[in-house]
Design a protein around this motif. Sequence first.
Motif, PDB file in Angstrom:
ATOM      1  N   TYR A  45       4.694  13.878 -11.905  1.00 49.55           N
ATOM      2  CA  TYR A  45       5.446  14.053 -13.148  1.00 49.55           C
ATOM      3  C   TYR A  45       4.529  14.294 -14.342  1.00 49.55           C
ATOM      4  O   TYR A  45       4.813  15.138 -15.193  1.00 49.55           O
ATOM      5  CB  TYR A  45       6.347  12.848 -13.419  1.00 49.55           C
ATOM      6  N   VAL A  46       3.426  13.570 -14.407  1.00 46.85           N
ATOM      7  CA  VAL A  46       2.486  13.767 -15.517  1.00 46.85           C
ATOM      8  C   VAL A  46       1.868  15.161 -15.450  1.00 46.85           C
ATOM      9  O   VAL A  46       1.763  15.856 -16.469  1.00 46.85           O
ATOM     10  CB  VAL A  46       1.395  12.670 -15.511  1.00 46.85           C
ATOM     11  N   THR A  47       1.490  15.607 -14.261  1.00 50.47           N
ATOM     12  CA  THR A  47       0.927  16.946 -14.104  1.00 50.47           C
ATOM     13  C   THR A  47       1.951  18.006 -14.486  1.00 50.47           C
ATOM     14  O   THR A  47       1.626  18.961 -15.201  1.00 50.47           O
ATOM     15  CB  THR A  47       0.458  17.167 -12.653  1.00 50.47           C
ATOM     16  N   ASP A  48       3.169  17.824 -14.033  1.00 49.54           N
ATOM     17  CA  ASP A  48       4.250  18.748 -14.376  1.00 49.54           C
ATOM     18  C   ASP A  48       4.465  18.797 -15.884  1.00 49.54           C
ATOM     19  O   ASP A  48       4.582  19.867 -16.481  1.00 49.54           O
ATOM     20  CB  ASP A  48       5.532  18.299 -13.670  1.00 49.54           C
TER      21      ASP A  48
ATOM     22  N   THR B  94       0.824  -1.208   0.000  1.00 48.42           N
ATOM     23  CA  THR B  94       0.000   0.000   0.000  1.00 48.42           C
ATOM     24  C   THR B  94       0.856   1.254   0.000  1.00 48.42           C
ATOM     25  O   THR B  94       0.623   2.185  -0.785  1.00 48.42           O
ATOM     26  CB  THR B  94      -0.951   0.000   1.217  1.00 48.42           C
ATOM     27  N   VAL B  95       1.867   1.305   0.848  1.00 47.18           N
ATOM     28  CA  VAL B  95       2.741   2.483   0.935  1.00 47.18           C
ATOM     29  C   VAL B  95       3.510   2.663  -0.366  1.00 47.18           C
ATOM     30  O   VAL B  95       3.566   3.767  -0.936  1.00 47.18           O
ATOM     31  CB  VAL B  95       3.699   2.373   2.141  1.00 47.18           C
TER      32      VAL B  95
ATOM     33  N   LEU C 196       4.280   5.540  -5.466  1.00 46.89           N
ATOM     34  CA  LEU C 196       4.474   5.440  -6.908  1.00 46.89           C
ATOM     35  C   LEU C 196       3.406   6.217  -7.674  1.00 46.89           C
ATOM     36  O   LEU C 196       3.706   6.950  -8.614  1.00 46.89           O
ATOM     37  CB  LEU C 196       4.479   3.968  -7.323  1.00 46.89           C
ATOM     38  N   VAL C 197       2.157   6.088  -7.241  1.00 44.32           N
ATOM     39  CA  VAL C 197       1.066   6.830  -7.887  1.00 44.32           C
ATOM     40  C   VAL C 197       1.264   8.335  -7.716  1.00 44.32           C
ATOM     41  O   VAL C 197       1.076   9.111  -8.658  1.00 44.32           O
ATOM     42  CB  VAL C 197      -0.301   6.379  -7.335  1.00 44.32           C
TER      43      VAL C 197
END
Length: 120
Positions: free
Chosen positions: A105-108, A92-93, A98-99
């Motif tokens: 990175y995708v938003t950036d 879970t951690v 990772l998410v």
Amino acid sequence: MKYLQQFGIILAVSFVGELLNYAIPLSIPASIYGLVLMFVCLCMKWIKLEDVKETAVFLIEIMPLMFIPAAVGLITSWNIIRPKLLAYAAITVISTLLVMLVSGYVTDWMLKGEKKGEDK
């Protein structure tokens, strides 16, 4: 009546996602097919955002209620989960981190692309 129509559109797209799940022999959940299909329909303007927005916002607002049955299922399965609790916690951690990393990175990357488009 408007909400029923919007909910009907969302259900129809979800149903097509279910059909795709049976038709395409991949181990991808039907809900993912439905989300991708809805995304494509919105991008291609086959479905206008106004046609589903209010009901979609409502469904997102009540989403925490949808986790109650899953939580009850975890509680009833405690005897099975308990011996592997450390492994579940680690997974879970790690997956959460990772998410968060990939989402950042995708938003950036998307914001940088948006700024490049404004500069032209």
